[in-house]
Design an enzyme around this catalytic site. Structure first.
Site, PDB file in Angstrom:
ATOM      1  N   CYS A  22       0.835  -1.210   0.000  1.00 27.10           N
ATOM      2  CA  CYS A  22       0.000   0.000   0.000  1.00 27.10           C
ATOM      3  C   CYS A  22       0.867   1.257   0.000  1.00 27.10           C
ATOM      4  O   CYS A  22       1.329   1.693   1.061  1.00 27.10           O
ATOM      5  CB  CYS A  22      -0.927  -0.001   1.219  1.00 27.10           C
ATOM      6  SG  CYS A  22      -1.955   1.472   1.317  1.00 27.10           S
ATOM      7  N   CYS A  53      -0.522   4.115   2.063  1.00 26.28           N
ATOM      8  CA  CYS A  53      -0.330   4.012   3.525  1.00 26.28           C
ATOM      9  C   CYS A  53       1.130   4.251   3.919  1.00 26.28           C
ATOM     10  O   CYS A  53       1.411   4.891   4.928  1.00 26.28           O
ATOM     11  CB  CYS A  53      -0.723   2.622   4.034  1.00 26.28           C
ATOM     12  SG  CYS A  53      -2.145   1.893   3.259  1.00 26.28           S
ATOM     13  N   ASP A  54       2.057   3.692   3.164  1.00 31.87           N
ATOM     14  CA  ASP A  54       3.457   3.627   3.609  1.00 31.87           C
ATOM     15  C   ASP A  54       4.425   4.525   2.847  1.00 31.87           C
ATOM     16  O   ASP A  54       5.597   4.621   3.221  1.00 31.87           O
ATOM     17  CB  ASP A  54       3.962   2.165   3.496  1.00 31.87           C
ATOM     18  CG  ASP A  54       3.125   1.214   4.327  1.00 31.87           C
ATOM     19  OD1 ASP A  54       2.635   1.647   5.378  1.00 31.87           O
ATOM     20  OD2 ASP A  54       2.960   0.054   3.916  1.00 31.87           O
TER      21      ASP A  54
END
Ligand code: NDP
Length: 309
Positions: free
Chosen positions: A135, A138-139
């Site tokens: 992701c 997200c990261d």
């Protein structure tokens, strides 16, 4: 006596939330069960540009907040952090075993989506959360100005490579062939981005590092020659797989595990419908998930009225 709802919706992504909205407006009493928080796969998408009505694009999170808010405005009950473990039939009723207990229902809509596939190579599991990610949204921020690799040649890989190029140093897109399957508009943007470098005809064979990712070993698909490129992060976008094990014999699946339905989203079990990415279909998009969710809801409503449950 266990809890009863006319309809259980499994999964709170675009298909499930749409089904919930339609059922509420039809006067059916549903309950939506969501393993984590509502929103589904689009929560991992930096920018959605092909959902009609948003010509300037919209973040996946904002779009799904609107879906959730819309369903909530019509009173859809949502039970978060509730994973479904098994669905079975008892007479004409469904018995849904979930974390938290058993729930009975007249009908079920399965809209639980898919999970990211893994590369299945040494080092992948070892470095999850330490450089391996599924992701970018997200990261990505953990890799500011660092070099990263994106694996895959589909829409997800190219879209997320473009979003990583805004944050990371260099972005290598590693693909096992020499043409992409991603949409043309995404390909053109990626080819024109100076921070993205394509590495063709190479498949990852190992993720290397001591305590965190330090590189990725690639094998040439033609010559079988191996080489390593140094990267701090590896973002894996090699497709998605469905999890239908909790439905047992109630559904038929194709060879890849996707649920087979008819055009009305009906499975082989009366009262059980499937919608969204978990269904065997040719196009997995938010727009097609919305259509699936609406059809599943309308057909479940008809089933409930006809069966008198
Ligand atoms: P896809 O299945 O479309 O693409 C997966 C990619 O990974 C392919 O390029 C495939 O190569 C490659 N691959 C598969 N296995 C391996 C492996 N073991 N090692 C290396 N590479 C591998 O998945 P996506 O997640 O990109 O897309 C899933 C669905 O979601 C699609 O229908 C897509 O259109 C949709 N989607 C739409 C978006 C949008 O409209 N904006 C955004 C994101 C997804 P090969 O090409 O050789 O098979």
């Amino acid at each position: 006596m266990s809890e009863f709802h006319q309809a259980i919706i499994i999964g709170g992504g675009p298909a499930g939330l749409t089904a919930g909205l339609y059922l509420m407006r039809a006067g059916i009493r549903p309950l939506l069960l969501e393993r984590s928080m509502p929103g589904g796969a689009p929560l991992n998408t930096w920018r959605v540009e092909n959902y009609p009505g948003f010509p300037e694009g919209i973040s996946g999170r904002e779009l799904m907040d609107r879906f959730s808010g819309h369903a909530a405005a019509f009173g859809l009950p949502v039970r978060e952090f509730t994973a479904v473990e098994n669905v079975s039939l008892e007479g004409r009723e469904f018995n849904v075993a979930a974390s938290g207990g058993h729930i009975r229902s007249a009908g079920v809509i399965v809209a639980s989506g898919t999970e990211p596939s893994k590369m299945g190579i040494p080092g992948e599991d070892t470095f999850i959360g330490r450089g391996i990610s599924y992701c970018a949204t997200c990261d990505g921020m953990f890799f500011k100005d660092l070099d990263v690799a994106v694996i895959g040649g589909g829409d997800s890989a190219i879209e997320e490579a473009l979003s990583l190029a805004n944050i990371a140093g260099k972005v290598y897109v590693i693909h096992r062939r020499e043409s992409l399957r991603a949409q043309k508009i995404l390909q053109e943007r990626a080819f024109g981005n100076p921070k993205i470098e394509f590495i063709w005809n190479k498949k990852p064979v190992e993720v290397s590092g001591k305590n965190q990712v330090e590189g990725i070993v690639l094998e040439d698909t033609k010559t079988k020659e191996r080489g390593e490129i140094p990267v701090s992060g590896v973002f894996v976008y090699v497709g998605y797989r469905p999890d239908t094990g909790f439905l047992g014999p109630l559904v038929d699946c194709d060879e890849a595990g996707f649920i087979i339905t008819d055009e009305e989203m009906a499975t082989k079990t009366p009262g059980l419908y499937a919608a969204g990415d978990i269904r065997k279909k040719t196009l997995r998009q938010i727009s097609t998930a919305v259509g699936d969710g609406a059809l599943a809801a309308v057909n479940l409503e008809r089933y409930i009225i006809a069966s008198g449950l």
